[in-house]
Scaffold this motif. Structure first.
Motif, mmCIF file in Angstrom:
data_model
loop_
_atom_site.group_PDB
_atom_site.id
_atom_site.type_symbol
_atom_site.label_atom_id
_atom_site.label_comp_id
_atom_site.label_asym_id
_atom_site.label_seq_id
_atom_site.Cartn_x
_atom_site.Cartn_y
_atom_site.Cartn_z
ATOM 1 N N PRO A 142 0.820 -1.221 0.000
ATOM 2 C CA PRO A 142 0.000 0.000 0.000
ATOM 3 C C PRO A 142 0.851 1.267 0.000
ATOM 4 N N ALA A 143 2.019 1.221 0.637
ATOM 5 C CA ALA A 143 2.886 2.401 0.640
ATOM 6 C C ALA A 143 3.333 2.739 -0.775
ATOM 7 N N ALA A 144 3.703 1.707 -1.546
ATOM 8 C CA ALA A 144 4.160 1.944 -2.916
ATOM 9 C C ALA A 144 3.015 2.423 -3.804
ATOM 10 N N THR A 145 1.821 1.808 -3.640
ATOM 11 C CA THR A 145 0.669 2.163 -4.484
ATOM 12 C C THR A 145 0.217 3.598 -4.229
ATOM 13 N N ILE A 146 0.006 3.922 -2.955
ATOM 14 C CA ILE A 146 -0.473 5.269 -2.608
ATOM 15 C C ILE A 146 0.616 6.302 -2.869
ATOM 16 N N GLY A 147 1.862 5.940 -2.607
ATOM 17 C CA GLY A 147 2.969 6.864 -2.864
ATOM 18 C C GLY A 147 3.112 7.183 -4.335
ATOM 19 N N LEU A 148 2.897 6.156 -5.183
ATOM 20 C CA LEU A 148 2.972 6.389 -6.628
ATOM 21 C C LEU A 148 1.852 7.316 -7.090
ATOM 22 N N LEU A 149 0.651 7.095 -6.568
ATOM 23 C CA LEU A 149 -0.479 7.962 -6.924
ATOM 24 C C LEU A 149 -0.235 9.395 -6.447
ATOM 25 N N GLY A 150 0.250 9.547 -5.215
ATOM 26 C CA GLY A 150 0.538 10.883 -4.691
ATOM 27 C C GLY A 150 1.609 11.595 -5.485
ATOM 28 N N SER A 151 2.637 10.871 -5.899
ATOM 29 C CA SER A 151 3.715 11.468 -6.699
ATOM 30 C C SER A 151 3.205 11.908 -8.064
ATOM 31 N N LEU A 152 2.334 11.071 -8.666
ATOM 32 C CA LEU A 152 1.767 11.415 -9.969
ATOM 33 C C LEU A 152 0.921 12.674 -9.878
ATOM 34 N N LEU A 153 0.061 12.751 -8.851
ATOM 35 C CA LEU A 153 -0.799 13.928 -8.700
ATOM 36 C C LEU A 153 0.024 15.176 -8.375
ATOM 37 N N LEU A 154 1.086 15.006 -7.605
ATOM 38 C CA LEU A 154 1.952 16.138 -7.293
ATOM 39 C C LEU A 154 2.605 16.673 -8.567
ATOM 40 N N PHE A 155 3.067 15.770 -9.415
ATOM 41 C CA PHE A 155 3.667 16.176 -10.686
ATOM 42 C C PHE A 155 2.639 16.861 -11.573
ATOM 43 N N GLN A 156 1.435 16.286 -11.641
ATOM 44 C CA GLN A 156 0.386 16.876 -12.485
ATOM 45 C C GLN A 156 -0.043 18.253 -11.968
ATOM 46 N N ALA A 157 -0.050 18.414 -10.651
ATOM 47 C CA ALA A 157 -0.449 19.708 -10.079
ATOM 48 C C ALA A 157 0.516 20.821 -10.449
ATOM 49 N N THR A 158 1.763 20.487 -10.742
ATOM 50 C CA THR A 158 2.745 21.506 -11.112
ATOM 51 C C THR A 158 2.644 21.908 -12.582
ATOM 52 N N ARG A 159 1.927 21.109 -13.396
ATOM 53 C CA ARG A 159 1.955 21.372 -14.839
ATOM 54 C C ARG A 159 0.588 21.459 -15.516
ATOM 55 N N VAL A 160 -0.424 20.783 -14.993
ATOM 56 C CA VAL A 160 -1.731 20.755 -15.654
ATOM 57 C C VAL A 160 -2.576 21.919 -15.163
ATOM 58 N N ARG A 161 -3.229 22.604 -16.097
ATOM 59 C CA ARG A 161 -4.098 23.729 -15.755
ATOM 60 C C ARG A 161 -5.430 23.606 -16.479
ATOM 61 N N PHE A 162 -6.497 23.978 -15.783
ATOM 62 C CA PHE A 162 -7.808 24.159 -16.397
ATOM 63 C C PHE A 162 -7.888 25.622 -16.836
ATOM 64 N N VAL A 163 -8.129 25.851 -18.114
ATOM 65 C CA VAL A 163 -8.235 27.205 -18.654
ATOM 66 C C VAL A 163 -9.677 27.435 -19.092
ATOM 67 N N PHE A 164 -10.337 28.388 -18.460
ATOM 68 C CA PHE A 164 -11.713 28.746 -18.796
ATOM 69 C C PHE A 164 -11.685 30.020 -19.634
#
Length: 206
Positions: A95-117
């Motif tokens: 579970p540490a590896a699974t949740i850690g991988l998901l958290g790392s992915l979302l952290l990376f996406q939060a630095t680059r993905v934007r919703f533009v309205f």
């Protein structure tokens, strides 16, 4: 453009009211008046006791909406990484590896993905230069959806939003569902969705 000429023995005075607004600073013997009903800018020039009024240009009040880009929010990925650290501390590696991988992915996406309205659509863009995100890898088509095609949208757990859902008919006539983790400022995202798309079925959060 048509020109109107007014001859008068008295200087023509203009004032600010519900119909006209005087723009100053164009010269000692001229002024510009914007007429709200017609959208015209009238130039008034006084010379030797007579006044000449000419419709110098056409202006219309713009109802164009500004572009809104909600700020990134790192709370969800940080919480997931904290949970992964807790499991790791207890030697629960899977579970540490699974949740850690998901958290790392979302952290990376939060630095680059934007919703533009923008004026007419929601678009997913990436990077500091807000480049296009390309074709959707799961369902195909551009990651840009017109507000007019939205059927509904919802926030999951609005007090601490985790997922945003919306359904649109632009990708498929019978409707295409989208889920996105909320890695943006939830309040800003909710407010702009409410403004551009209209109320959701639940109209939450209050």
């Amino acid at each position: 453009m048509a020109t109107l000429t007014l001859l008068s023995s008295r200087p023509l005075l203009t004032r600010r009211n519900g119909e006209a607004l005087t723009f100053k600073g164009y010269g000692l013997r001229s002024s510009h008046v914007f007429h709200y009903s017609t959208g015209c800018v009238l130039k008034i020039v006084q010379s030797h006791g007579t006044c000449k009024i000419s419709a110098s240009m056409q202006l219309r009040r713009s109802n164009k909406k500004e572009i809104v880009i909600p700020d990134p929010d790192y709370r969800i990925p940080v919480i997931l990484l904290g949970i992964a650290g807790g499991f790791l501390y207890q030697d629960n590696l899977l579970p540490a590896a699974t949740i850690g991988l998901l958290g790392s992915l979302l952290l990376f996406q939060a630095t680059r993905v934007r919703f533009v309205f923008d004026e007419e659509a929601l678009e997913v863009r990436v990077g500091e230069k807000l480049e296009g995100s390309g074709e959707n890898v799961f369902i195909g088509g551009e990651n840009r959806w017109k507000y007019s095609t939205f059927v509904n949208w919802e926030f999951w757990w609005p007090n601490f939003p985790i997922l945003v859902y919306f359904k649109e008919t632009q990708t498929k006539p019978d409707g295409q569902v989208h889920f996105f983790p909320i890695i943006f400022n939830g309040k800003q995202l909710y407010d702009v969705m409410l403004e551009r798309v209209g109320p959701s079925k639940t109209t939450l959060p209050k």
